[in-house]
Design a protein around this motif. Structure first.
Motif, PDB file in Angstrom:
ATOM      1  N   THR A 117       0.640  -1.169  -0.037  1.00 36.14           N
ATOM      2  CA  THR A 117      -0.001   0.083  -0.043  1.00 36.14           C
ATOM      3  C   THR A 117       0.777   1.348  -0.228  1.00 36.14           C
ATOM      4  N   PRO A 118       0.428   2.323  -0.601  1.00 32.83           N
ATOM      5  CA  PRO A 118       1.343   3.479  -0.773  1.00 32.83           C
ATOM      6  C   PRO A 118       0.668   4.283   0.201  1.00 32.83           C
ATOM      7  N   PHE A 119      -0.243   4.128   1.278  1.00 32.35           N
ATOM      8  CA  PHE A 119      -1.062   5.127   2.139  1.00 32.35           C
ATOM      9  C   PHE A 119      -0.567   4.524   3.554  1.00 32.35           C
ATOM     10  N   TYR A 120      -0.041   5.452   4.268  1.00 30.89           N
ATOM     11  CA  TYR A 120       0.261   5.081   5.698  1.00 30.89           C
ATOM     12  C   TYR A 120      -0.166   6.488   6.636  1.00 30.89           C
ATOM     13  N   HIS A 121      -0.827   6.180   7.884  1.00 32.12           N
ATOM     14  CA  HIS A 121      -1.116   6.991   8.996  1.00 32.12           C
ATOM     15  C   HIS A 121      -0.029   6.939  10.216  1.00 32.12           C
ATOM     16  N   CYS A 122       0.568   8.176  10.177  1.00 30.05           N
ATOM     17  CA  CYS A 122       1.592   8.573  10.966  1.00 30.05           C
ATOM     18  C   CYS A 122       1.088   9.502  12.148  1.00 30.05           C
ATOM     19  N   VAL A 123       1.886   9.033  13.305  1.00 31.34           N
ATOM     20  CA  VAL A 123       1.510  10.231  14.468  1.00 31.34           C
ATOM     21  C   VAL A 123       2.857  10.354  15.218  1.00 31.34           C
ATOM     22  N   SER A 124       3.227  11.713  15.529  1.00 30.57           N
ATOM     23  CA  SER A 124       4.285  12.052  16.452  1.00 30.57           C
ATOM     24  C   SER A 124       3.817  12.700  17.619  1.00 30.57           C
ATOM     25  N   ARG A 125       4.502  12.338  18.608  1.00 34.56           N
ATOM     26  CA  ARG A 125       3.892  12.852  19.984  1.00 34.56           C
ATOM     27  C   ARG A 125       5.150  13.327  20.667  1.00 34.56           C
ATOM     28  N   PHE A 127       9.775  16.169  -1.557  1.00 33.16           N
ATOM     29  CA  PHE A 127       9.440  14.712  -1.396  1.00 33.16           C
ATOM     30  C   PHE A 127       8.662  14.236  -2.693  1.00 33.16           C
ATOM     31  N   ALA A 128       8.573  12.745  -2.761  1.00 32.32           N
ATOM     32  CA  ALA A 128       7.668  12.105  -3.565  1.00 32.32           C
ATOM     33  C   ALA A 128       6.624  11.477  -2.740  1.00 32.32           C
ATOM     34  N   ILE A 129       6.030  12.474  -1.663  1.00 36.01           N
ATOM     35  CA  ILE A 129       5.187  11.958  -0.683  1.00 36.01           C
ATOM     36  C   ILE A 129       4.100  13.138  -0.649  1.00 36.01           C
ATOM     37  N   GLN A 130       2.936  12.842  -0.883  1.00 29.17           N
ATOM     38  CA  GLN A 130       1.528  13.721  -0.605  1.00 29.17           C
ATOM     39  C   GLN A 130       1.267  13.429   0.663  1.00 29.17           C
ATOM     40  N   VAL A 131       0.526  14.538   1.262  1.00 29.02           N
ATOM     41  CA  VAL A 131      -0.182  14.459   2.705  1.00 29.02           C
ATOM     42  C   VAL A 131      -1.651  14.380   2.244  1.00 29.02           C
ATOM     43  N   TYR A 165       0.465  15.329  16.591  1.00 31.59           N
ATOM     44  CA  TYR A 165      -0.007  15.573  15.026  1.00 31.59           C
ATOM     45  C   TYR A 165      -0.159  14.032  14.284  1.00 31.59           C
ATOM     46  N   HIS A 166      -1.183  14.111  13.484  1.00 29.55           N
ATOM     47  CA  HIS A 166      -1.480  13.197  12.672  1.00 29.55           C
ATOM     48  C   HIS A 166      -1.415  13.514  11.197  1.00 29.55           C
ATOM     49  N   VAL A 167      -0.710  12.595  10.234  1.00 32.66           N
ATOM     50  CA  VAL A 167      -0.755  12.910   9.065  1.00 32.66           C
ATOM     51  C   VAL A 167      -0.955  11.413   8.273  1.00 32.66           C
ATOM     52  N   VAL A 168      -1.491  11.682   7.046  1.00 36.72           N
ATOM     53  CA  VAL A 168      -1.983  10.530   6.159  1.00 36.72           C
ATOM     54  C   VAL A 168      -1.240  10.627   5.037  1.00 36.72           C
ATOM     55  N   LEU A 169      -0.020  10.008   4.710  1.00 39.28           N
ATOM     56  CA  LEU A 169       0.871  10.060   3.628  1.00 39.28           C
ATOM     57  C   LEU A 169       0.674   9.192   2.439  1.00 39.28           C
ATOM     58  N   PHE A 170       0.841   9.686   1.370  1.00 36.82           N
ATOM     59  CA  PHE A 170       0.711   8.746   0.012  1.00 36.82           C
ATOM     60  C   PHE A 170       2.150   8.726  -0.580  1.00 36.82           C
TER      61      PHE A 170
END
Length: 206
Positions: A14-22, A58-62, A72-77
């Protein structure tokens, strides 16, 4: 024991990921400290501006994001095809927006003639940088390090601002992606920051 990041990320799956940093301990990303009364709301803009700027490099979209008081949360492609389509010059120029590179890469962008051995060495670097520019770990590293430096400078301190590792979750199908994006959009509502997602600042709406 946490799994190595390489075992958690597979763009073939999958190219989609949910990332969280605290933030660590009582550190504030934004919001107001109820003990000291210090307001950190301006830091939302720091993070938002960075989140929106990095996809230009980057070759990464939000696909979605939400900025909360201590995380914060980001969903990355991850767009591997975009990275593969870049020329060597594209890769080097993008990398130089983040880091200084080295003598070879600086000479390359100045269009100086390189010896064959130098060209081979540069090719190795370009391949490495191309890979990093489509890697969520590098995306999150660049994002978090920039915010940590600004926050520590403002607070007049040094040391860790973020927890050691960001959390990532692969979104394996469309249902998981839509559910995650809804979860991210509703975070400000659950936290009482906004009445509805439409009225919340610092989140995407796509």
């Amino acid at each position: 024991m946490p799994k190595p990041r390489k075992q958690q990320v597979s763009v073939e799956a999958t190219p989609f990921y949910h990332c969280v940093s605290r933030c660590v301990r009582r550190a504030f990303l934004c919001g107001t400290d109820s003990v000291s009364g210090q307001c950190y709301e301006h830091r939302r803009s720091w993070l938002e501006e960075r989140i929106l700027a990095l996809p230009q490099i980057f070759a990464i979209q939000v696909a979605a994001y939400a900025v909360m008081s201590n995380h914060y949360h980001v969903v990355l492609f991850v767009d591997i095809k975009q990275a593969q389509a870049w020329s060597d010059m594209d890769v080097v120029q993008r990398w130089h927006q983040l880091f200084k590179g080295n003598v070879l890469s600086q000479r390359f962008v100045q269009e100086e003639q390189l010896a064959e051995a130098e060209q081979q060495r540069l090719k190795i670097l370009v391949d490495e940088w191309r890979s990093r520019l489509s890697d969520i770990s590098w995306f999150m590293r660049v994002l978090n390090e920039a915010i940590a430096r600004e926050a520590n400078s403002e607070d007049g301190c040094s040391g860790r601002f973020w927890e050691g590792r960001f959390k990532s979750q692969a979104l394996l199908d469309e249902a998981a992606l839509l559910s995650c994006m809804a979860y991210v959009d509703l975070n400000p509502v659950r936290a009482g920051i906004a009445e509805t997602p439409e009225k919340a600042d610092h989140i995407t709406r796509r």
